[in-house]
Design a protein around this motif. Structure first.
Motif, PDB file in Angstrom:
ATOM      1  N   LEU A  80      13.329   0.801   6.444  1.00  0.00           N
ATOM      2  CA  LEU A  80      12.968   1.390   7.525  1.00  0.00           C
ATOM      3  C   LEU A  80      12.263   2.867   7.501  1.00  0.00           C
ATOM      4  N   PRO A  81      13.216   3.824   6.842  1.00  0.00           N
ATOM      5  CA  PRO A  81      12.597   5.074   6.904  1.00  0.00           C
ATOM      6  C   PRO A  81      11.418   5.357   6.002  1.00  0.00           C
ATOM      7  N   VAL A  82      11.267   4.550   5.309  1.00  0.00           N
ATOM      8  CA  VAL A  82      10.206   4.391   4.258  1.00  0.00           C
ATOM      9  C   VAL A  82       9.012   4.036   4.913  1.00  0.00           C
ATOM     10  N   ARG A  83       9.020   2.982   5.783  1.00  0.00           N
ATOM     11  CA  ARG A  83       8.002   2.316   6.514  1.00  0.00           C
ATOM     12  C   ARG A  83       7.717   3.325   7.710  1.00  0.00           C
ATOM     13  N   ARG A  84       8.454   3.974   8.060  1.00  0.00           N
ATOM     14  CA  ARG A  84       8.291   5.276   8.933  1.00  0.00           C
ATOM     15  C   ARG A  84       7.561   6.392   8.536  1.00  0.00           C
ATOM     16  N   TYR A  85       7.667   6.602   7.330  1.00  0.00           N
ATOM     17  CA  TYR A  85       7.148   7.625   6.449  1.00  0.00           C
ATOM     18  C   TYR A  85       5.757   7.285   6.397  1.00  0.00           C
ATOM     19  N   ILE A  86       5.607   6.356   6.075  1.00  0.00           N
ATOM     20  CA  ILE A  86       4.022   5.720   5.366  1.00  0.00           C
ATOM     21  C   ILE A  86       3.505   5.551   6.463  1.00  0.00           C
ATOM     22  N   LEU A  87       3.758   5.120   7.668  1.00  0.00           N
ATOM     23  CA  LEU A  87       2.898   5.176   8.909  1.00  0.00           C
ATOM     24  C   LEU A  87       2.621   6.442   9.395  1.00  0.00           C
ATOM     25  N   ASP A  88       3.632   7.704   9.421  1.00  0.00           N
ATOM     26  CA  ASP A  88       3.294   8.883   9.777  1.00  0.00           C
ATOM     27  C   ASP A  88       2.460   9.640   8.849  1.00  0.00           C
ATOM     28  N   LEU A  89       2.189   9.090   7.477  1.00  0.00           N
ATOM     29  CA  LEU A  89       1.082   9.824   6.824  1.00  0.00           C
ATOM     30  C   LEU A  89      -0.343   9.713   7.233  1.00  0.00           C
ATOM     31  N   PHE A  90      -0.572   8.781   8.047  1.00  0.00           N
ATOM     32  CA  PHE A  90      -2.069   8.471   8.463  1.00  0.00           C
ATOM     33  C   PHE A  90      -2.213   9.221   9.903  1.00  0.00           C
ATOM     34  N   ASP A  91      -3.387   9.687   9.919  1.00  0.00           N
ATOM     35  CA  ASP A  91      -3.789  10.403  11.096  1.00  0.00           C
ATOM     36  C   ASP A  91      -4.667   9.538  12.071  1.00  0.00           C
ATOM     37  N   ILE A  92      -4.183   8.448  12.184  1.00  0.00           N
ATOM     38  CA  ILE A  92      -4.936   7.435  12.936  1.00  0.00           C
ATOM     39  C   ILE A  92      -3.897   6.803  14.104  1.00  0.00           C
ATOM     40  N   GLN A  93      -4.624   7.024  15.277  1.00  0.00           N
ATOM     41  CA  GLN A  93      -3.687   6.541  16.406  1.00  0.00           C
ATOM     42  C   GLN A  93      -4.190   5.316  16.920  1.00  0.00           C
ATOM     43  N   LEU A  94      -3.198   4.216  16.769  1.00  0.00           N
ATOM     44  CA  LEU A  94      -3.454   2.804  17.137  1.00  0.00           C
ATOM     45  C   LEU A  94      -3.968   2.895  18.614  1.00  0.00           C
ATOM     46  N   ASP A  95      -5.053   2.066  18.649  1.00  0.00           N
ATOM     47  CA  ASP A  95      -5.447   1.737  20.157  1.00  0.00           C
ATOM     48  C   ASP A  95      -6.160   0.417  19.830  1.00  0.00           C
ATOM     49  N   SER A  96      -6.896  -0.013  21.046  1.00  0.00           N
ATOM     50  CA  SER A  96      -7.677  -1.234  20.916  1.00  0.00           C
ATOM     51  C   SER A  96      -8.932  -1.109  20.147  1.00  0.00           C
ATOM     52  N   ASN A  97      -9.651  -0.056  20.026  1.00  0.00           N
ATOM     53  CA  ASN A  97     -10.548   0.044  18.948  1.00  0.00           C
ATOM     54  C   ASN A  97     -10.203   0.016  17.614  1.00  0.00           C
ATOM     55  N   VAL A  98      -8.949   0.744  17.177  1.00  0.00           N
ATOM     56  CA  VAL A  98      -8.702   0.653  15.904  1.00  0.00           C
ATOM     57  C   VAL A  98      -8.233  -0.630  15.707  1.00  0.00           C
ATOM     58  N   ILE A  99      -7.713  -1.159  16.716  1.00  0.00           N
ATOM     59  CA  ILE A  99      -7.112  -2.923  16.160  1.00  0.00           C
ATOM     60  C   ILE A  99      -8.325  -3.620  15.954  1.00  0.00           C
ATOM     61  N   LYS A 100      -9.646  -3.367  16.647  1.00  0.00           N
ATOM     62  CA  LYS A 100     -10.831  -4.074  16.159  1.00  0.00           C
ATOM     63  C   LYS A 100     -11.295  -3.663  14.812  1.00  0.00           C
ATOM     64  N   THR A 101     -11.154  -2.399  14.505  1.00  0.00           N
ATOM     65  CA  THR A 101     -11.672  -2.015  13.089  1.00  0.00           C
ATOM     66  C   THR A 101     -10.662  -2.528  11.902  1.00  0.00           C
ATOM     67  N   LEU A 102      -9.408  -2.773  12.306  1.00  0.00           N
ATOM     68  CA  LEU A 102      -8.396  -3.283  11.390  1.00  0.00           C
ATOM     69  C   LEU A 102      -8.918  -4.741  11.240  1.00  0.00           C
TER      70      LEU A 102
END
Length: 1323
Positions: free
Chosen positions: A1227-1249
């Motif tokens: 869990l700490p590693v997952r949290r660290y990995i997600l915090d690395l990216f300067d991307i804020q999840l929203d509906s538009n980002v979900i569509k892009t993903l």
């Protein structure tokens, strides 16, 4: 109706807003808009919506204030709360009046234009009143109105959320949105929008909670679409939590879950689960949402399939996120995540295997929370039972981790004791189930031997915990004298000094009968045999050899050895028990004269065992064969001497001369004073029980000295002497004195004549009762037998005295003469004086036929249920207190079977069933031929007893009961019997004192519960009917055809039910010919030794025990290598054990196959070197050996300008999400990995993903690489990195030798589940 306010013009301050309230009478005259300015400019529907919201708010305030007033508050705070409550009540009145005015005198228009009553007004009108003839119709209309109103409110809120979702918070669009809105301006800032959206969702949740039907009308896809902005990273944690909560409330069926899956919310959930504890409210709601999806959307197994064969609609990404929380020790949501994984394990074990959940649960079984240890063990044992799910586990390593708390205790000191205790509870659960005991017996009982051998480690300080575990496993209850034995004190001195009054009880206990063996004793016998074969006796002997001078621990080991030897002697066959009793090592030590230490240890052990056996027979309480006090030479001499002294005193008293008699009369002080406190009570008592038994002395006391007259006047009710004495323990002796006096008078004709003609005692008693008689005009204000006097004074003693009179025929005639029984009949109809009725029932003697029995009969048929219950209990006690059958008591008890109250019927059935244990009473009851079919289920045990006698079976067969029940048992009750017996065995073997026993299961006494077919086989006619029906032949055919079934669980349940039926038939003498005719015993033995379903083997084990209940059945089993346990007299006890126990408990070995499928979601290779380096470092984070270096590398890369675009790339972000969703990251590693990216999840980002997923996945399908290895997902284990384990799931033991040619591998090898071999960041 609501309370009217008497105050006018009240002003208060709540939430810093002054509100002026007027009285309810003035509301009708006031302008409503002045009270509710927020309603200005709104149409009727909007006003009604706002008023309903305000009403709901005020009702909450009112409810909170009322609840607060129930607790103790300070005066100032209480007055403040009361004022708030008053304000809320007035506000509610005002709102309701406004609703009534807005609804046009209680009517409102529907969309179709019709006018119907407002549900709020209608509820007010009907509140507190009984239903009118049309009330039900109006209530139905009100429910429909509530639903329509709730649906309209929900639709309005959903439209509001939709408007919020479409809003773009630029200044221009905000102003245009505000101007275009016809209702209310939309929020103009992001904070206001977030707050408004959260409040709207909360209001919608309240509507869904209050009216579940609305959830079925909501379009789930539309709702998820409009709340998706509330799940974005820009929203607050409260907004995200509320959004998850709202989605959970619309997850009402599988279709809703399918709509949920279409919107790709997995990445929102993954990120929410990865947040830290500052976002606890959000994480709590997302976990609740996951649990709701599991509960609602899972497709459970079909009835004919095995456990774990269903499907859970959770993606691998969500599963791995949930698993990461479950394996994080410090996480506050660890327990609930572990419990969720347990539920998923029992539904969809394949999903758990693919995502690594089994490994986490196994780790929790060893090191997890204390609370879920037994639950985890039970779940895994359920998985082990069937071969299809058993294949997901590695034999010899996986479940054996539960033993590590004990087997790895060496060197950890006393601080490890708590973990050992938890482990011992888990082991107890495992060894008390068929799947657990057979699994642990694999590999020549290696797991059990390892556990037992911990007792051989002298330096292990916590071995006492292991000894306690064996005491618990074998159901050994430690009496108080065990501690004396452990402390090394002599047991011969134990209880030497004890009161003389207890001596008779001790002598009673010496006359004991052998303990009745229970159904669980058969399992204990098998467990005892397995433990002794695994070396328990030898390990205990090794503990004794550690020191010449015994310690508390060695004496406890000696105690356990003595208990094991006694258990073996009771429950094991003679040839097996004899081998255990030899204890060869101890005799070898005792006979070893070459080494003095061995000789001392051996002889001390033998002496201690002998002392233990002798003193246990003396000190251990046992069932008493005869509770009657015996008058023979064994009786306590002190009691016998006391009785002889009393008899001598009576004889001397009867021979008293005139002068001594007159002196004794004067000595009592009765002739001198009326104050009873000055009387010599002892002399008076001796006089009544001695000299007055002489007819001459009694005549003299009645006619000459008037002694009896003065004494009897003391007991007269209207003299208010005896009747006014306060009730206390010391004063109860006067009641006993009155009973003795009446007994003395009734033994002499002169005394009877005196009571009948000269004394007013009985007439005054009758008049005292008449004071309460409702048939005798108005009662007195202070009657003698008032409830207060009966409770506080000795007035209740008159009932004891009347009971004394009822013991003799003359006394009953006296009571008839003064019409006391007539008053009893009238009092039995008094509901308010149940204390008197109970006292009459309890004290009257029913030995003589006549009015006493009529009084009891009238109480048994009273119009009040509580009186009937008490009378039935007393009647049951009367039957219990007599050894022979009394027809009149049984006839009265049978009458209670037809009572209109089912509680009375149930109580009568219980007493009757207990009484029918006696064959004489059973014969009398059957001869009365009662009808019991109206009792339903509660009458079946009694009918079963009737079936066991020829007369009863013939009676039931003639009335058609047998044929009906045979069909019922064949198609239904056989299955219920299996469930009830298995639940009982589970509770008995795994006793939990915190568990509530109040349920619908049968209350067993430990023996095999009665079975319909078994009771049939007890009579010749029953055997004939069973043979004619052909049921046993059908049973035998089914056993041969489906005995080794392992897939279809409906067939397995039916097989278990048939095995129990066959066993119960074989347990009778009449059932043996059926066994011989069908030759079914070899087939049952084959199932017991070869069935792949372990619980079926256990059922066969119990069935074979039933077969061994007869001598002929025991001989049949002996021919097949199963030994029966015999009593000391040579009769079978119903227990049998396989001589070759290894053959019975063996499980065929299996290989754990690969449970994966070809990975079709492999992504295309990254093309940019920066992406390659970042992905390589992220892959290396999965390896705990190089994780620190990889994290440092990522930190350096994040600071470089040329890598900033990489950490904001949606394509790489999807690669990372795909990686953490297919490999194991803490869990700490997952949290660290997600915090690395300067991307804020929203509906538009979900569509892009989603687009990235399609692009990268589709490209990878056309990309081939010769160095790509096909992955084979499999059941994961925490034991070692080998055996096909994924390299990405290394716990620090990964081999780093293959680090060559990293550049080539990185160019040719696509991203997969295996870790990347290149290490970035090392200098």
């Amino acid at each position: 109706m609501p309370r009217r306010s008497t105050d006018s013009g009240l002003t208060t301050n709540r939430s810093n807003t002054p509100i002026t309230l007027v009285s309810r009478n003035s509301i009708s005259e006031a302008n409503g808009l002045n009270l509710f300015p927020e309603l200005e400019g709104k149409d009727g529907a909007q006003q009604l919506e706002l008023l309903n919201a305000m009403l709901e708010k005020e009702n909450r305030i009112k409810e909170g204030a009322e609840n607060l007033l129930k607790v103790q508050l300070k005066d100032a705070l209480r007055s403040e709360v009361e004022s708030e409550l008053e304000l809320a009540n007035n506000k509610i009145d005002a709102i309701l009046k406004r609703i009534e005015a807005s609804s046009s005198r209680g009517l409102r228009k529907t969309p179709s234009g019709t006018r119907i009553p407002s549900p709020v007004i209608q509820k007010r009108k009907l509140g507190g009143q009984g239903p009118t003839p049309s009330a039900r119709h109006r209530e139905d209309n009100a429910d429909k109105d509530d639903f329509r109103n709730a649906k309209q409110q929900a639709s309005a809120l959903i439209k509001t959320l939709s408007a919020y979702a479409r809003q773009n918070l630029t200044p221009t669009s905000a102003s245009s949105a505000s101007s275009s809105s016809s209702t209310s301006p939309l929020p103009t800032t992001e904070q206001e929008l977030d707050r408004a959206r959260t409040e709207t969702m909360a209001r919608l949740i309240v509507i869904l909670q209050k009216n579940m039907r609305v959830a079925y009308e909501v379009d789930v896809s539309e709702l998820i679409q409009i709340v998706m902005p509330a799940l974005s990273d820009r929203a607050s944690k409260k907004s995200r939590a509320t959004a998850y909560r709202l989605i959970r409330h619309v997850m009402i069926d599988i279709e809703a879950v399918e709509r949920f899956q279409e919107h790709h919310l997995d990445w929102f959930i993954v990120k929410s689960l990865a947040r830290d504890n500052k976002y606890a409210i959000e994480r709590e709601q997302v976990i609740k949402l996951i649990r709701a999806i599991v509960e609602v959307g899972s497709e459970r197994r079909a009835p004919h399939t095995s456990a774990g064969s269903g499907t859970v609609p959770l993606s691998e990404a969500i599963m791995r996120a949930l698993i990461s929380v479950a394996e994080q020790v410090e996480d506050p949501f660890r327990n609930i995540c572990c419990q969720t994984l347990i539920e998923i394990l029992l539904i969809d074990i394949d999903l758990m295997a693919k995502t690594g959940g089994i490994r986490v649960l196994l780790q929790s079984l060893s090191e997890g929370p204390v609370e879920i240890g037994p639950i985890l063990a039970t779940a895994f044992l359920y998985i082990v039972d069937a071969p299809k799910t058993r294949a997901y586990l590695h034999p010899g390593t996986d479940i054996e981790i539960a033993l590590s708390g004990i087997t790895d205790a060496y060197g950890k000191g006393a601080v490890h004791g708590e973990r050992m205790r938890v482990c011992s509870k888990v082991i107890s659960v495992m060894l008390r189930t068929w799947s657990g005991i057979m699994y642990l017996c694999m590999n020549d009982m290696l797991a059990i031997r390892t556990m037992i051998n911990t007792l051989r480690i002298p330096s292990l300080e916590t071995r006492e915990i292991v000894l306690d575990m064996f005491f618990e496993l074998l159901n050994i209850k430690a009496p108080e004298w065990y501690q004396t034995f452990i402390d090394g004190r002599r047991l011969t001195m134990y209880r030497r000094q004890r009161p003389a009054s207890n001596t008779h009880k001790e002598h009673q206990n010496t006359n004991r009968e052998p303990r009745k063996l229970k159904l669980t004793d058969q399992y204990i016998s098998l467990l005892t045999l397995i433990l002794t074969k695994a070396g328990l006796i030898e390990a205990l002997t090794a503990m004794l050899e550690e020191a010449i001078t015994g310690s508390n621990l060695s004496r406890k080991a000696m105690l356990l050895m003595g208990e094991v030897l006694q258990i073996a002697n009771q429950v094991l066959p003679l040839e097996i028990a004899a081998k255990i009793q030899t204890i060869p090592r101890i005799f070898d030590l005792a006979a070893d004269y070459t080494q003095g230490e061995h000789f001392i240890v051996g002889t001390s052990a033998l002496s201690a065992i002998d002392s233990f056996n002798r003193n246990k027979a003396r000190l251990q309480p046992g069932p008493v064969k005869d509770v009657r006090q015996r008058a023979n030479s064994v009786e306590d001499p002190v009691r016998r001497g006391q009785r002889q002294v009393e008899q001598v005193k009576i004889k001397l008293g009867m021979q008293m001369d005139d002068r001594a008699f007159q002196a004794t009369l004067l000595e009592t002080q009765v002739m001198l004073t009326k104050d009873h406190t000055k009387w010599n009570f002892d002399t008076l008592s001796d006089l009544i029980e001695g000299p007055l038994l002489n007819p001459k002395r009694l005549e003299e006391a009645i006619k000459v000295s008037k002694f009896v007259k003065r004494l009897m006047s003391f007991f007269h009710p209207f003299s208010h002497r005896f009747a006014d004495i306060k009730k206390s323990k010391s004063n109860l002796r006067w009641i006993k004195l009155g009973c003795s006096l009446l007994t003395t008078l009734m033994t002499n004709p002169d005394g009877v004549k005196y009571l009948a003609n000269e004394d007013d005692f009985l007439p005054q008693i009758a008049k005292s009762f008449i004071q309460l008689d409702p048939f005798n005009g108005s009662p007195d204000s202070d009657p003698i037998f008032s409830k207060k006097r009966v409770e506080e004074t000795l007035t209740a003693g008159y009932l004891d005295m009347l009971g004394t009179l009822s013991k003799q025929k003359d006394g009953i005639e006296l009571m008839e003469k003064f019409k006391i029984f007539t008053v009893f009949y009238h009092l039995s109809e008094l509901r308010s004086r149940e204390d008197l009725i109970k006292g009459i029932i309890e004290n009257i003697d029913y030995t003589i036929d006549g009015h006493p029995r009529i009084v009891l009969s009238k109480a048994l048929t009273s119009s009040y249920k509580h009186i009937r219950l008490y009378a039935t209990k007393h009647l049951g006690k009367l039957i219990q207190g007599t050894a022979k059958a009394n027809a009149w008591t049984l006839r009265l008890l049978l009458t209670q079977l037809y009572d209109p109250a089912m509680e009375v019927c149930k109580l009568a059935v219980d007493y009757l069933e207990e009484a029918c244990e006696s064959s004489d009473i059973l014969k009398v009851v059957v001869d009365m031929q009662p009808t019991l079919e109206h009792l339903g289920e509660i009458g079946h045990p009694l009918l079963m007893k009737f079936m066991s006698t020829p007369v009863g079976f013939r009676y039931l067969y003639d009335v058609g009961y047998i044929d009906r029940e045979m069909d019922m048992w064949l198609h239904e009750r056989n299955f219920h019997y299996v469930v009830e017996v298995e639940v009982y065995l589970s509770r008995e073997l795994n006793f939990n004192p915190m568990e509530d026993d109040d349920d619908d299961t049968l209350a067993f006494d430990g023996t095999v519960p009665p079975h319909f077919y078994g009771e049939m086989a007890k009579t010749d006619l029953g055997c004939q009917v069973l043979h004619d029906k052909g049921h046993f032949a059908d049973f035998a055919h089914f056993i041969r055809q489906h005995g080794l079934e392992s897939e279809d669980f409906e067939i397995i349940l039916k097989l278990k039910s048939i095995l129990w039926a066959v066993g119960n038939i074989a347990a009778t003498e009449g059932g043996l010919p059926f066994l011989e005719e069908e030759e079914i015993v070899p087939a049952i033995l084959e199932i017991a030794e070869q069935s792949p379903v372990l619980s079926v083997r256990g059922t066969c084990f119990y069935a074979l025990g039933l077969v061994s209940s007869t001598a002929q059945g025991a001989e049949i089993l002996d021919d097949y290598g199963w030994g029966a346990t015999l009593s000391p007299l040579g009769s079978p006890t119903g227990l049998c054990i396989p001589i070759d126990v290894e053959r019975f408990v063996s499980i065929p070995p299996w290989k754990t196959p690969s449970f994966g499928e070809e990975d079709t979601r492999r992504l295309v290779l990254p093309t940019q070197q920066a992406e390659v380096e970042v992905m390589t470092a992220i892959h290396n984070l999965a390896n705990t050996v190089i994780a620190n270096a990889a994290s440092r590398s990522l930190a350096k890369l994040k600071t470089r300008p040329e890598y900033r675009s990489v950490f904001s790339s949606p394509s790489l972000f999807y690669r990372v999400l795909h990686t953490i969703s297919t490999q194991r990251y803490r869990l700490p590693v997952r949290r660290y990995i997600l915090d690395l990216f300067d991307i804020q999840l929203d509906s538009n980002v979900i569509k892009t993903l989603i687009e990235c997923e399609k692009t990268l996945t589709n490209l990878s399908k056309h990309t081939t690489s010769p160095k790509v290895m096909k992955l084979q997902p499999r059941v994961v284990s925490i034991f070692g990195p080998n055996r096909g384990r994924r390299a990405s799931e290394s716990d620090g033991e990964d081999d780093l030798d293959d680090e060559e040619d990293t550049d080539t591998v990185m160019e040719e090898r696509p991203v997969s589940l295996q870790p990347v071999k290149r290490i970035v960041g090392f200098d």
